[in-house]
Enzyme design. Structure first.
Site, PDB file in Angstrom:
ATOM      1  N   SER A  95       0.828  -1.201   0.000  1.00 27.79           N
ATOM      2  CA  SER A  95       0.000   0.000   0.000  1.00 27.79           C
ATOM      3  C   SER A  95       0.865   1.256   0.000  1.00 27.79           C
ATOM      4  O   SER A  95       1.641   1.488  -0.916  1.00 27.79           O
ATOM      5  CB  SER A  95      -0.968  -0.052   1.181  1.00 27.79           C
ATOM      6  OG  SER A  95      -1.994   0.890   1.053  1.00 27.79           O
ATOM      7  N   GLU A 150     -10.150  -4.091  -5.818  1.00 30.83           N
ATOM      8  CA  GLU A 150      -9.752  -3.018  -4.904  1.00 30.83           C
ATOM      9  C   GLU A 150      -9.584  -1.688  -5.632  1.00 30.83           C
ATOM     10  O   GLU A 150      -9.397  -1.636  -6.852  1.00 30.83           O
ATOM     11  CB  GLU A 150      -8.486  -3.388  -4.166  1.00 30.83           C
ATOM     12  CG  GLU A 150      -7.228  -3.470  -5.016  1.00 30.83           C
ATOM     13  CD  GLU A 150      -5.986  -3.634  -4.152  1.00 30.83           C
ATOM     14  OE1 GLU A 150      -5.843  -2.849  -3.182  1.00 30.83           O
ATOM     15  OE2 GLU A 150      -5.175  -4.535  -4.436  1.00 30.83           O
ATOM     16  N   HIS A 188      -7.826  -5.414   0.210  1.00 30.20           N
ATOM     17  CA  HIS A 188      -6.576  -4.685   0.062  1.00 30.20           C
ATOM     18  C   HIS A 188      -5.510  -5.284   0.975  1.00 30.20           C
ATOM     19  O   HIS A 188      -5.736  -5.476   2.167  1.00 30.20           O
ATOM     20  CB  HIS A 188      -6.841  -3.213   0.423  1.00 30.20           C
ATOM     21  CG  HIS A 188      -5.653  -2.323   0.356  1.00 30.20           C
ATOM     22  ND1 HIS A 188      -4.973  -2.076  -0.814  1.00 30.20           N
ATOM     23  CD2 HIS A 188      -5.029  -1.590   1.326  1.00 30.20           C
ATOM     24  CE1 HIS A 188      -3.994  -1.233  -0.568  1.00 30.20           C
ATOM     25  NE2 HIS A 188      -4.005  -0.919   0.719  1.00 30.20           N
TER      26      HIS A 188
END
Length: 358
Positions: free
Chosen positions: A187, A290, A320
């Protein structure tokens, strides 16, 4: 009065266009792409329950209190798991060594955790770093980089750069050159990972042998279609960030500049917008449902077009950064098997003779 307001508006528009010169990246989108019809495993229901718990952790709280609750919940993600690895703290640079039994500590991985640059820690991502140490036969250094809002975005970037430079020459036992080194992150940490590779190239440092990015944020201009199109199918980011879709993007760019003190068009914050040539092999994993899917797809497409070796592998219906839910989630184990194969490919390529030198 009307003319004064009109002039002010025109000046703001002109300044916005000047400061945030956004490249049209729609040419990187694959119109033929379609989400898989495969269904997630039954264990995914347990993961969704954990996601709902995360949402409830900050319910009714605001500001700093909400952030503290989120950080505390993220750090609890590894609670109850059994690890064989040794976890060893390090103070300069700040971070945590994760060392599976019998690994070759000359082989090293720098891990950069996610959490929207404001949450997460080496502890919150131990399920990932433990697995990486095992499958890569390497010592993993999870850098504890400085988080916003207490620190600036660039403070965290500098921490990652310092950790990488240090890691090439230092292991858990002290000074010693790395024989093999990877950079990995998820991320926000995936964004730091990809941005770090470009910085290493530009700085003339020893480049990593490869990199792994889980659901990376690659573009803070939020121009990718899935940033809005996948809100309803993303149980983690959708509830947290879906409301941003109602705000005009130029307003978000100014807000990002104010919060990050870095332009969203800077390649440091948005690696997709930089030069992606001459990078090491990269494996990107993302879910096909996502919000950050197209961030990953666009990065992979542009990097390939510029000659870098990038693989993008997608999983159907995953949350995610589902890899953090190993060993509960079978798809997480599939992802780590995929990483193991990627590492084998890197090593086999390194061992091949350079025919140009023969």
């Amino acid at each position: 009065m009307f003319w004064i307001i009109a002039v002010v508006i025109l000046l703001i528009v002109a300044l916005t266009l000047f400061l945030f010169r956004i490249e049209d990246l729609s040419y990187l989108d694959d119109d033929k792409y379609a989400a898989s019809e495969a269904s997630p495993s039954a264990e995914n229901d347990k993961v969704l329950d954990r996601i709902r718990e995360m949402g409830r952790a900050g319910k009714g709280l605001h500001g700093k209190a909400r952030l503290i609750a989120l950080r505390k919940h993220m750090d609890s993600l590894s609670d109850g798991l059994t690890f064989e690895s040794e976890f060893r703290q390090c103070n300069n640079p700040n971070g945590e060594w994760v060392i599976a039994p019998g690994v070759d500590t000359r082989r090293r991985i720098l891990y950069i955790h996610g959490g929207a640059w404001a949450a997460g820690s080496p502890r919150s991502h131990r399920s990932i770093t433990d697995r990486l140490s095992h499958i890569a036969n390497a010592a993993v250094f999870a850098v504890d980089y400085r988080l916003m809002p207490e620190y600036r975005f660039m403070d965290g970037v500098r921490d990652c750069r310092k950790a990488y430079t240090w890691l090439t020459e230092n292991g858990p036992e002290g000074p010693g050159e790395a024989t093999f080194i990877l950079v990995a992150g998820d991320s926000a940490g995936g964004s730091h990972t990809l941005g770090l590779l470009a910085w290493i190239r530009e700085s003339g440092l020893r480049q990593a042998d490869g990199a792994i990015a889980f659901s990376p944020s690659t573009d803070l201009t939020l121009s990718a279609p899935s940033n809005r199109g996948n809100i309803a199918t993303d149980p983690m980011l959708g509830p947290m960030l879906g409301g941003l879709s109602k705000i005009p993007r130029p307003v978000l760019w100014w807000a990002t500049l104010a919060a990050f003190r870095t332009s969203p068009t800077s390649p440091v914050a948005s690696p997709l917008l930089g030069n992606l040539a001459n990078l090491p092999p990269i494996l990107i994993q993302a879910s096909d449902t996502e919000m950050l899917l197209d961030n990953a797809r666009r990065y992979a497409a542009k990097a390939k077009a510029q000659g870098s070796k990038v693989e993008l592998h997608t999983w159907p219906g995953m949350v995610h950064v589902w890899q953090i839910f190993t060993p509960v989630l079978p798809e997480a184990e599939e992802a780590f098997a995929d990483i193991k194969e990627f590492i084998r490919d890197i090593e086999s390529t390194k061992q091949e003779p350079d025919t140009a030198q023969i």
